[in-house]
Design an enzyme around this catalytic site. Structure first.
Site, short mmCIF file in Angstrom:
data_model
loop_
_atom_site.label_atom_id
_atom_site.label_comp_id
_atom_site.label_asym_id
_atom_site.label_seq_id
_atom_site.Cartn_x
_atom_site.Cartn_y
_atom_site.Cartn_z
N ARG A 78 14.28 -14.24 3.92
CA ARG A 78 14.00 -12.84 4.36
C ARG A 78 13.12 -12.95 5.78
O ARG A 78 13.69 -12.22 6.68
CB ARG A 78 12.71 -12.02 3.60
CG ARG A 78 12.18 -10.78 4.23
CD ARG A 78 11.62 -9.89 3.34
NE ARG A 78 12.61 -9.44 2.13
CZ ARG A 78 12.07 -9.29 1.08
NH1 ARG A 78 10.84 -9.12 0.89
NH2 ARG A 78 13.15 -8.70 0.17
N TYR A 79 12.53 -14.02 5.99
CA TYR A 79 11.80 -14.15 7.21
C TYR A 79 12.80 -15.28 7.97
O TYR A 79 13.33 -16.03 7.38
CB TYR A 79 10.59 -14.58 6.98
CG TYR A 79 9.60 -13.63 6.48
CD1 TYR A 79 9.09 -12.42 7.64
CD2 TYR A 79 9.05 -13.61 5.49
CE1 TYR A 79 8.16 -11.65 7.12
CE2 TYR A 79 8.19 -12.67 4.83
CZ TYR A 79 7.80 -11.60 5.74
OH TYR A 79 6.87 -10.77 5.32
N ARG A 86 11.42 -19.29 6.94
CA ARG A 86 10.95 -19.61 5.74
C ARG A 86 11.58 -18.87 4.41
O ARG A 86 11.91 -17.97 4.71
CB ARG A 86 9.17 -19.31 5.71
CG ARG A 86 8.88 -17.96 5.92
CD ARG A 86 7.50 -18.01 6.68
NE ARG A 86 6.78 -16.89 6.80
CZ ARG A 86 6.86 -15.81 7.59
NH1 ARG A 86 7.96 -16.34 8.63
NH2 ARG A 86 6.37 -14.81 7.68
N CYS A 91 5.81 -18.64 -17.02
CA CYS A 91 4.52 -18.65 -16.34
C CYS A 91 3.42 -18.76 -17.75
O CYS A 91 3.99 -18.36 -18.89
CB CYS A 91 4.14 -17.33 -15.77
SG CYS A 91 4.22 -17.18 -14.16
N CYS A 121 0.82 -12.02 -16.50
CA CYS A 121 -0.13 -10.92 -15.83
C CYS A 121 0.53 -9.65 -16.27
O CYS A 121 1.78 -9.47 -15.64
CB CYS A 121 -0.27 -11.43 -14.30
SG CYS A 121 -0.72 -13.00 -14.02
N CYS A 173 2.12 -8.08 -13.33
CA CYS A 173 3.18 -8.87 -12.27
C CYS A 173 4.07 -7.96 -11.75
O CYS A 173 4.64 -7.16 -12.11
CB CYS A 173 3.93 -9.74 -13.43
SG CYS A 173 5.19 -10.84 -12.88
N ARG A 181 7.07 -9.61 -10.55
CA ARG A 181 8.38 -10.12 -10.89
C ARG A 181 8.62 -9.87 -12.58
O ARG A 181 9.33 -10.82 -13.09
CB ARG A 181 8.65 -11.46 -10.38
CG ARG A 181 9.54 -11.78 -9.30
CD ARG A 181 9.36 -13.12 -8.74
NE ARG A 181 9.25 -12.95 -7.32
CZ ARG A 181 8.26 -13.93 -6.82
NH1 ARG A 181 7.73 -14.87 -7.30
NH2 ARG A 181 7.93 -13.55 -5.53
N ASP A 186 1.95 -3.42 -5.81
CA ASP A 186 3.41 -2.75 -5.27
C ASP A 186 3.75 -1.92 -6.34
O ASP A 186 3.21 -1.53 -7.37
CB ASP A 186 4.26 -4.01 -5.06
CG ASP A 186 4.44 -4.86 -5.90
OD1 ASP A 186 4.61 -4.41 -7.31
OD2 ASP A 186 4.69 -6.14 -5.74
N ASP A 237 3.16 -5.26 0.98
CA ASP A 237 4.30 -5.92 0.98
C ASP A 237 5.36 -4.73 0.84
O ASP A 237 5.50 -4.09 -0.26
CB ASP A 237 4.62 -6.74 -0.29
CG ASP A 237 5.43 -8.18 0.19
OD1 ASP A 237 6.29 -7.85 1.00
OD2 ASP A 237 5.40 -8.95 -0.45
N LYS A 284 5.67 -8.28 4.46
CA LYS A 284 4.52 -7.96 4.52
C LYS A 284 3.79 -7.29 5.85
O LYS A 284 4.23 -7.81 6.79
CB LYS A 284 3.45 -9.23 4.28
CG LYS A 284 4.00 -9.90 2.81
CD LYS A 284 3.38 -11.24 2.78
CE LYS A 284 3.91 -11.92 1.60
NZ LYS A 284 5.14 -12.30 1.41
C1 LIG Z 1 5.53 -13.67 1.20
C2 LIG Z 1 6.90 -13.93 1.44
C3 LIG Z 1 7.09 -15.11 2.26
C4 LIG Z 1 5.66 -15.89 3.16
O1 LIG Z 1 5.11 -14.99 4.07
P1 LIG Z 1 3.83 -15.64 4.69
O2 LIG Z 1 3.27 -14.48 5.45
O3 LIG Z 1 4.24 -16.43 5.59
O4 LIG Z 1 3.04 -16.16 3.66
C5 LIG Z 1 8.17 -15.52 2.51
N1 LIG Z 1 9.25 -15.01 1.94
C6 LIG Z 1 9.26 -13.76 1.22
C7 LIG Z 1 10.34 -13.23 0.75
C8 LIG Z 1 7.89 -13.30 1.18
O5 LIG Z 1 7.71 -12.41 0.05
#
Ligand SMILES: *Cc1c(COP(=O)(O)O)cnc(C)c1O
Length: 394
Positions: free
Chosen positions: A137-138, A141, A150, A154, A157, A159, A319, A356, A363
Site C-alpha cells: 500500500r505504501y 513497505r 494465532c 482475539c 481481530c 483479520r 476498525d 486506519d 493510517k
Molecule cells: C500498518 C501498515 C503498514 C506499516 O505502517 P507504519 O505506519 O509504517 O507502521 C504497512 N502496510 C500496511 C498495508 C499497513 O496496514
C-alpha cells in the site's frame, strides 16, 4: 553483563531488575485448573498451542461462565471460532464477565450484531494485493502474511476473515511468492512480517523467512507483528527462537498489549530476553470500549511498556471489522486520551493515535489541536495546561 541465555525463568529476572520494578509485574504461573499438568508441559509453547481452550467445557474449567457467554459462544463459534491459550486463560478473572482479558477472548453477544457499516475486509487489504498474502500500500513497505493462525483468536481481530480459516492457510507457496515479489521490487525497504501470528510458525520456517529477507539488499527493516508476548509469553522462552532472531538483526517486533493485566512477570521475561538479544520492540494497542478507553489505563500500559523496553507506537481506533461494534468508541475518545497524556507524562510514553482508514486509505494520525490562531507572523499555540503562548515567525 547478563545475557538472555541467563534468563530462563522468572526468578532469573532478579539478576536484572530491582524488586520494586519486579513487583509491578505479578507472576501469572500455572492456573490451578491445570494442577495435574507438569511444569515442563505448562511452560512449553507447543503444549500451550495444542491445549488451547476451544469449547465451553474447557472454558468452564477456568471461569464461571455466564448464560450470556454460553449463548454467545454457541451463536458465534461457526463464524469466528474461539481459541484461548491456557496461559492467557489464567489471566482471566474467574467471576467477573467484564474482566478486560475475558472480554478480549471469550465470545460476547455484541458480536452477533453486524452493522450495515461493518466490513469483511475493513482495511481493503485484499485490494492492494499484488501477489497472494502480501499487501503493498505504501511506497517503501509491505505487509507480508506468513501464517493465518494465532495462538489466541482475539475477539476484536481485524483479520477475522482469514485468521483460523482452514481454507486460507498461508502455505510455503504463498511465502515463496511473497519473497519473490519483495526480491523483485527494489523500492521495498521495510517488510512487516505478519499473519496470523508469524511466531506460530516453527523455528525452521521463521529462520528461512528471515534469512531470505536478509539476503535481499534493498530490504533494511524487518519487523515482526506478533502478539505472542501477550497471549503466550512462553513462546519467547524458546532459546532456539531467540537465537534465530539474534542471527537476523536488526529485527523489530511490534506487539499488542491492551491492558495492564496482560503485563505479567512472564511477559517481562519474554521482552527482556528479546531486548538482550538486540530486538527492538514497539506496541500497538487497539482502543476498546470497556477495556482501555480510559487515559489512566492507557498511561499505566505505557509506563509498564517502557519498563519492558517496549516503545508505545500506535493506538488504533477500533476498525469496522464485522461483529466488533460493541468494542468501538468515538474517535474523540482517542484524542481525549492522548490529550490527557501529552505533557502530563514522558513523551516516550505517548503513542500516536491513528485511524486506519476504511477502504484502504492507510493510517491517518488524529491529534489534539494545540494550534490556536495565526495573525501574520504571530502564531498562538496552547500548551498541555491550556495556557496560550505566542511564537513570532521570522
Ligand atoms: C500498518 C501498515 C503498514 C506499516 O505502517 P507504519 O505506519 O509504517 O507502521 C504497512 N502496510 C500496511 C498495508 C499497513 O496496514
Amino acid at each position: 553483563m547478563t545475557s538472555w541465555k541467563d534468563l530462563q525463568k522468572v526468578a532469573d529476572l532478579e539478576k536484572v531488575y530491582p524488586k520494586h520494578i519486579l513487583d509491578k509485574f505479578p507472576i501469572s504461573g500455572k492456573h490451578q485448573a491445570y494442577a495435574d499438568v507438569s511444569d515442563e508441559n505448562w511452560y512449553d509453547w507447543k503444549w500451550q498451542l495444542k491445549n488451547r481452550i476451544t469449547n465451553l467445557e474447557g472454558l468452564s474449567k477456568v471461569i464461571d461462565l455466564t448464560e450470556e457467554e454460553k449463548s454467545a459462544f454457541e451463536k458465534s463459534n461457526e463464524k469466528f471460532k474461539m481459541a484461548i491459550t491456557p496461559y492467557y486463560g489464567a489471566l482471566m478473572d474467574k467471576t467477573d464477565p467484564n474482566c478486560p482479558v475475558r472480554l478480549q477472548s471469550v465470545p460476547n453477544m455484541g458480536e452477533l450484531n453486524v452493522l450495515e457499516t461493518d466490513l469483511e475486509d475493513p482495511l481493503a487489504e485484499d485490494k492492494d494485493m499484488p501477489v497472494p498474502g502480501l499487501t503493498h500500500r505504501y511506497p517503501d513497505r509491505v505487509l507480508f502474511y506468513v501464517s493465518n493462525d494465532c495462538p489466541m483468536l482475539c475477539r476484536h481481530c481485524t483479520r477475522k476473515r482469514k485468521v483460523a480459516d482452514e481454507n486460507s492457510t498461508a502455505g510455503r507457496k504463498q511465502i515463496d511468492g511473497g519473497l519473490e515479489y519483495i526480491r523483485s521490487n527494489k523500492q521495498i525497504r521495510d517488510v512487516i512480517v505478519s499473519g496470523g501470528d508469524p511466531l506460530c510458525l516453527n523455528n525452521d520456517l521463521i529462520d528461512y523467512i528471515l534469512g531470505e529477507l536478509r539476503k535481499i539488499e534493498h530490504v533494511e527493516i524487518v519487523r515482526i507483528g506478533s502478539r505472542n508476548q501477550v497471549t503466550m509469553a512462553y513462546r519467547l522462552f524458546d532459546d532456539e527462537l531467540i537465537k534465530i532472531l539474534e542471527k537476523h538483526q536488526p529485527i523489530h517486533i511490534n506487539t499488542h498489549f491492551n491492558h495492564p493485566k496482560e503485563m505479567t512477570r512472564e511477559a517481562l521475561l519474554a521482552s527482556t530476553r528479546l531486548a538482550l538479544a538486540g530486538v527492538t520492540m514497539g506496541n500497538q494497542s487497539v482502543l476498546l470500549k470497556g477495556i482501555n478507553d480510559d487515559a489512566l489505563i492507557m498511561k499505566e500500559i505505557s509506563h509498564k511498556l517502557l519498563l519492558m523496553r517496549i516503545r508505545p507506537y500506535y493506538i488504533y481506533q477500533c476498525d469496522l471489522s464485522e461483529g466488533i461494534s460493541h468494542f468501538r468508541t468515538s474517535i474523540d475518545k482517542g484524542v481525549e486520551i492522548i490529550e490527557k497524556m501529552r505533557g502530563w507524562t514522558s513523551g516516550l510514553a505517548i503513542p500516536q493515535f491513528v485511524v486506519d482508514a476504511p477502504g484502504g486509505g492507510g493510517k491517518i494520525p488524529v491529534n489534539p489541536q494545540y494550534f490556536v490562531k495565526r495573525d501574520g507572523k504571530k502564531v498562538v499555540l496552547r500548551n498541555y495546561k491550556k495556557e496560550e503562548f505566542t511564537y513570532y515567525e521570522p
